[in-house]
Motif scaffolding. Structure first.
Motif, PDB file in Angstrom:
ATOM      1  N   SER A 199       0.794 -14.463   1.483  1.00  0.00           N
ATOM      2  CA  SER A 199       1.817 -14.794   0.079  1.00  0.00           C
ATOM      3  C   SER A 199       1.313 -15.956  -0.830  1.00  0.00           C
ATOM      4  CB  SER A 199       2.713 -15.816   0.429  1.00  0.00           C
ATOM      5  OG  SER A 199       2.739 -16.736   1.176  1.00  0.00           O
ATOM      6  N   LYS A 200       0.504 -16.989  -0.149  1.00  0.00           N
ATOM      7  CA  LYS A 200      -0.376 -17.383  -0.860  1.00  0.00           C
ATOM      8  C   LYS A 200      -1.908 -17.020  -2.083  1.00  0.00           C
ATOM      9  CE  LYS A 200      -2.389 -21.771  -1.883  1.00  0.00           C
ATOM     10  NZ  LYS A 200      -3.098 -23.642  -1.409  1.00  0.00           N
ATOM     11  N   LEU A 201      -2.424 -16.318  -1.408  1.00  0.00           N
ATOM     12  CA  LEU A 201      -3.465 -15.119  -2.312  1.00  0.00           C
ATOM     13  C   LEU A 201      -3.294 -14.463  -3.278  1.00  0.00           C
ATOM     14  CD1 LEU A 201      -5.765 -14.507   1.108  1.00  0.00           C
ATOM     15  CD2 LEU A 201      -6.264 -15.984  -0.805  1.00  0.00           C
ATOM     16  N   LEU A 202      -1.904 -14.089  -2.518  1.00  0.00           N
ATOM     17  CA  LEU A 202      -1.282 -12.993  -3.319  1.00  0.00           C
ATOM     18  C   LEU A 202      -0.730 -14.040  -4.840  1.00  0.00           C
ATOM     19  CD1 LEU A 202       1.333 -10.726  -1.512  1.00  0.00           C
ATOM     20  CD2 LEU A 202      -1.623 -10.176  -2.939  1.00  0.00           C
ATOM     21  N   GLN A 203      -0.161 -14.598  -4.509  1.00  0.00           N
ATOM     22  CA  GLN A 203       0.928 -15.832  -6.289  1.00  0.00           C
ATOM     23  C   GLN A 203      -0.164 -15.744  -6.998  1.00  0.00           C
ATOM     24  OE1 GLN A 203       3.927 -18.817  -4.893  1.00  0.00           O
ATOM     25  NE2 GLN A 203       2.937 -18.371  -2.568  1.00  0.00           N
ATOM     26  N   GLU A 204      -1.744 -16.481  -6.166  1.00  0.00           N
ATOM     27  CA  GLU A 204      -2.841 -17.041  -7.274  1.00  0.00           C
ATOM     28  C   GLU A 204      -3.715 -15.869  -7.906  1.00  0.00           C
ATOM     29  OE1 GLU A 204      -5.606 -18.282  -3.887  1.00  0.00           O
ATOM     30  OE2 GLU A 204      -4.475 -20.573  -3.979  1.00  0.00           O
ATOM     31  N   TRP A 235      -2.334  -1.213   0.131  1.00  0.00           N
ATOM     32  CA  TRP A 235      -2.459  -1.758   0.356  1.00  0.00           C
ATOM     33  C   TRP A 235      -2.419  -3.279   0.147  1.00  0.00           C
ATOM     34  CZ3 TRP A 235      -4.663  -6.375  -3.019  1.00  0.00           C
ATOM     35  CH2 TRP A 235      -5.454  -6.345  -2.964  1.00  0.00           C
ATOM     36  N   ILE A 236      -1.225  -4.086  -0.307  1.00  0.00           N
ATOM     37  CA  ILE A 236      -0.145  -4.956  -0.537  1.00  0.00           C
ATOM     38  C   ILE A 236      -0.244  -5.524   1.347  1.00  0.00           C
ATOM     39  CG2 ILE A 236       1.835  -6.160  -1.100  1.00  0.00           C
ATOM     40  CD1 ILE A 236      -0.496  -6.128  -3.320  1.00  0.00           C
ATOM     41  N   LEU A 237       0.367  -3.881   1.336  1.00  0.00           N
ATOM     42  CA  LEU A 237       1.427  -3.303   3.049  1.00  0.00           C
ATOM     43  C   LEU A 237      -0.134  -3.944   4.059  1.00  0.00           C
ATOM     44  CD1 LEU A 237       3.810  -0.697   2.443  1.00  0.00           C
ATOM     45  CD2 LEU A 237       3.912  -3.200   3.274  1.00  0.00           C
ATOM     46  N   ASN A 238      -1.325  -3.485   3.956  1.00  0.00           N
ATOM     47  CA  ASN A 238      -2.344  -3.362   4.682  1.00  0.00           C
ATOM     48  C   ASN A 238      -2.522  -5.198   4.804  1.00  0.00           C
ATOM     49  OD1 ASN A 238      -2.370  -0.960   5.245  1.00  0.00           O
ATOM     50  ND2 ASN A 238      -3.868  -0.703   4.019  1.00  0.00           N
ATOM     51  N   LEU A 239      -2.465  -6.121   3.869  1.00  0.00           N
ATOM     52  CA  LEU A 239      -3.091  -7.468   3.521  1.00  0.00           C
ATOM     53  C   LEU A 239      -1.510  -8.023   3.937  1.00  0.00           C
ATOM     54  CD1 LEU A 239      -3.106  -7.439  -0.252  1.00  0.00           C
ATOM     55  CD2 LEU A 239      -5.659  -8.372   1.011  1.00  0.00           C
ATOM     56  N   ASN A 251     -10.808 -11.443  -1.873  1.00  0.00           N
ATOM     57  CA  ASN A 251     -11.147 -11.176  -3.449  1.00  0.00           C
ATOM     58  C   ASN A 251     -12.394 -10.280  -3.091  1.00  0.00           C
ATOM     59  OD1 ASN A 251      -9.991 -13.506  -4.653  1.00  0.00           O
ATOM     60  ND2 ASN A 251     -11.510 -15.111  -3.257  1.00  0.00           N
ATOM     61  N   LEU A 252     -13.229 -10.547  -2.242  1.00  0.00           N
ATOM     62  CA  LEU A 252     -13.953  -8.904  -1.993  1.00  0.00           C
ATOM     63  C   LEU A 252     -12.992  -8.032  -2.338  1.00  0.00           C
ATOM     64  CD1 LEU A 252     -16.626 -10.215   0.825  1.00  0.00           C
ATOM     65  CD2 LEU A 252     -16.652 -10.204  -1.461  1.00  0.00           C
ATOM     66  N   GLU A 253     -12.311  -7.998  -1.256  1.00  0.00           N
ATOM     67  CA  GLU A 253     -11.435  -6.702  -0.952  1.00  0.00           C
ATOM     68  C   GLU A 253     -10.663  -5.793  -2.543  1.00  0.00           C
ATOM     69  OE1 GLU A 253     -10.593  -4.766   1.223  1.00  0.00           O
ATOM     70  OE2 GLU A 253     -12.295  -5.105   3.124  1.00  0.00           O
ATOM     71  N   LEU A 254      -9.876  -7.506  -2.872  1.00  0.00           N
ATOM     72  CA  LEU A 254      -9.454  -7.087  -4.343  1.00  0.00           C
ATOM     73  C   LEU A 254     -10.231  -7.036  -5.051  1.00  0.00           C
ATOM     74  CD1 LEU A 254      -7.268  -7.536  -6.312  1.00  0.00           C
ATOM     75  CD2 LEU A 254      -8.132 -10.302  -6.901  1.00  0.00           C
ATOM     76  N   GLN A 255     -11.591  -6.887  -5.529  1.00  0.00           N
ATOM     77  CA  GLN A 255     -12.127  -6.659  -6.520  1.00  0.00           C
ATOM     78  C   GLN A 255     -12.729  -4.863  -5.731  1.00  0.00           C
ATOM     79  OE1 GLN A 255     -13.584  -8.399  -9.328  1.00  0.00           O
ATOM     80  NE2 GLN A 255     -12.533  -9.400  -8.990  1.00  0.00           N
ATOM     81  N   LYS A 256     -13.085  -4.779  -5.653  1.00  0.00           N
ATOM     82  CA  LYS A 256     -13.030  -3.091  -4.398  1.00  0.00           C
ATOM     83  C   LYS A 256     -12.294  -2.590  -4.636  1.00  0.00           C
ATOM     84  CE  LYS A 256     -13.637  -0.221  -0.500  1.00  0.00           C
ATOM     85  NZ  LYS A 256     -14.379  -0.551   1.053  1.00  0.00           N
ATOM     86  N   ALA A 257     -11.007  -2.966  -4.444  1.00  0.00           N
ATOM     87  CA  ALA A 257      -9.639  -2.911  -5.361  1.00  0.00           C
ATOM     88  C   ALA A 257      -9.809  -2.037  -6.471  1.00  0.00           C
ATOM     89  CB  ALA A 257      -7.915  -3.094  -4.762  1.00  0.00           C
ATOM     90  N   ILE A 258      -9.490  -2.733  -7.706  1.00  0.00           N
ATOM     91  CA  ILE A 258      -9.852  -2.677  -8.798  1.00  0.00           C
ATOM     92  C   ILE A 258     -10.855  -1.834  -9.219  1.00  0.00           C
ATOM     93  CG2 ILE A 258     -10.629  -4.418 -11.079  1.00  0.00           C
ATOM     94  CD1 ILE A 258      -9.900  -6.472  -9.561  1.00  0.00           C
ATOM     95  N   MET A 281      -5.087 -15.212   5.819  1.00  0.00           N
ATOM     96  CA  MET A 281      -6.461 -14.541   5.836  1.00  0.00           C
ATOM     97  C   MET A 281      -7.285 -14.778   5.426  1.00  0.00           C
ATOM     98  SD  MET A 281      -6.609 -10.901   3.158  1.00  0.00           S
ATOM     99  CE  MET A 281      -6.305 -10.002   4.408  1.00  0.00           C
ATOM    100  N   ASN A 282      -8.622 -14.797   5.261  1.00  0.00           N
ATOM    101  CA  ASN A 282      -9.862 -15.751   4.779  1.00  0.00           C
ATOM    102  C   ASN A 282     -10.004 -14.687   2.879  1.00  0.00           C
ATOM    103  OD1 ASN A 282     -12.928 -15.622   3.956  1.00  0.00           O
ATOM    104  ND2 ASN A 282     -13.312 -15.853   5.925  1.00  0.00           N
ATOM    105  N   ALA A 283     -10.199 -16.004   2.683  1.00  0.00           N
ATOM    106  CA  ALA A 283      -9.589 -15.790   1.259  1.00  0.00           C
ATOM    107  C   ALA A 283     -11.385 -15.432   0.314  1.00  0.00           C
ATOM    108  CB  ALA A 283      -9.841 -17.761   0.625  1.00  0.00           C
ATOM    109  N   LYS A 284     -12.336 -15.971   1.434  1.00  0.00           N
ATOM    110  CA  LYS A 284     -13.643 -14.683   0.363  1.00  0.00           C
ATOM    111  C   LYS A 284     -13.662 -13.070   0.818  1.00  0.00           C
ATOM    112  CE  LYS A 284     -18.466 -14.439   0.507  1.00  0.00           C
ATOM    113  NZ  LYS A 284     -19.659 -15.861   1.619  1.00  0.00           N
TER     114      LYS A 284
END
Length: 385
Positions: free
Chosen positions: A42-47, A23-27, A7-14, A1-4
């Motif tokens: 998996s790495k993005l979720l860990q970070e 939301w996790i399943l869709n990732l 991060n945009l999707e994460l901030q929007k979800a927050i 997945m594109n990391a950038k």
């Protein structure tokens, strides 16, 4: 997945408070190979694990972690940050649910990390582990020998809160009288601990129900609960002799009864016929035991008298036991009554039955026994004519 993009999707979800299981399943579902800035989900979720846990809704915590736990790459992160999951639990119910999921060996984790955990999670979570109430197979001996000194110091430092947890759990704000009652019970517990030469860590939670909670301290059983259905009871030699039995509603606005008695053997078998014969023996002494059942009976481990090495009033009238007769106490090994809540004289029973009807019966067995007893009595009467 594109990391950038992540991060945009994460901030929007927050912002939208939409970090959910879907939301996790869709990732994972949209984890497409990208030629630029590709990072495995998996790495993005860990970070971003800490952020995800802190920002998700409390009710979504377990479902979200369950999804991530299926990814072997993330399991280590979940286990290493287990304290974060405990701290995320906002209620005792959520904490118990977390324990039941078993992401790791809970017993080993708490014992190995006790010093870090104490003071960093609600005290009632530790109390729950101690009592074993609602945590399944870990109920007995959750804390190992190496943890006992730390646990004892923790309990001494939080003794009032611990006693409140054992006997007076409620979301309602306590009245001044209720606060005084808790202080009274703390003093009582400490006196019993001193008598039995034990410490707070040695208190064993036996169980409870709608009307009372029960603990064991050495050879003593302490029961604290609501005012009994029938506090004034007739004397009988088969009643387990109480050390303390007091109905505080008689002298205050607190609806509480406190009882202290000797421990007895409750791990025994008694047939229904044996229960009936015991019922009949009481009945023929003018007593109706309207709540007879196996769990309300026990076998004496000591002679049925007060075992207390300090001055104590032995006046049963003060304990709500009427018309005591001086007689030799029942010996060790005899069957005795533990719960006297539905114990009546025949005269009292008739009065209470007229007011309450079937509510004056505590168990179906007792009602069946009484019917059988009356039929037997009637049959004997006919035969004697």
């Amino acid at each position: 997945m594109n990391a950038k993009k992540f991060n945009l999707e994460l901030q929007k979800a927050i912002q939208l408070k939409s970090i959910t299981p879907n939301w996790i399943l869709n990732l994972y579902k949209n984890d497409k190979v990208s030629y630029l800035h590709h990072v495995p989900v998996s790495k993005l979720l860990q970070e971003n694990y800490t952020t995800l846990i802190e920002e998700c809704n409390d009710t979504d915590l377990i479902p979200i972690v369950n999804i991530m736990y299926q990814d072997k790459e993330i399991r280590k992160t979940i286990k290493e940050n287990y304290l974060l999951l405990i701290q995320k639990c906002k209620t005792l119910g959520e904490f118990k649910e977390l324990l039941r999921v078993n992401y790791l060996d809970n017993k080993k984790y708490f014992n190995d990390n006790l010093e870090i955990i104490l003071g960093h999670i609600p005290n009632e979570y530790i109390f729950t582990l101690l009592t074993g109430n609602g945590i399944g197979k870990n109920k007995e001996g959750f804390f190992k020998e190496k943890s006992q000194n730390k646990i004892n110091q923790f309990l001494i430092s939080n003794k009032k809160e611990y006693i409140e947890f054992l006997f007076f759990r409620s979301d309602k704000e306590k009245t001044k009288e209720e606060e005084n009652l808790i202080e009274l019970v703390v003093k009582l517990i400490e006196e019993i601990l001193n008598h039995e030469n034990l410490e707070y860590k040695d208190i064993k939670y036996i169980g409870g129900g709608a009307f009372s909670e029960i603990i064991k301290i050495g050879d003593k059983i302490v029961k604290v609960g609501k005012t009994r259905h029938n506090y004034q009871i007739p004397y009988d030699k088969s009643i387990l002799q109480p050390i303390i039995r007091v109905d505080l509603s008689k002298i205050s606005n607190v609806d509480t009864t406190i009882e202290v008695m000797e421990n007895v053997d409750t791990n025994f078998f008694i047939s229904k016929e044996e229960q009936y014969q015991f019922y009949v023996s009481l009945r023929e002494r003018g007593i109706i035991f309207a709540d007879i059942k196996a769990q309300n009976l026990g076998i004496l481990l000591k002679d049925n008298k007060v075992h207390w090495d300090k001055n104590l009033s032995l006046d049963n009238e003060n304990r709500g036991i009427q018309n005591t007769v001086l007689e030799e106490p029942q010996k060790k090994g005899n069957l005795v009554i533990l719960d006297t809540d539905y114990l009546y004289t025949e005269e009292d029973f008739q009065k209470i039955f007229a007011e309450e009807g079937m509510m004056c019966w505590g168990s179906e067995e007792a009602f069946e026994f009484e019917e059988r007893y009356q039929k037997s009595k009637h049959k004997k009467g006919k035969n004697n004519r």
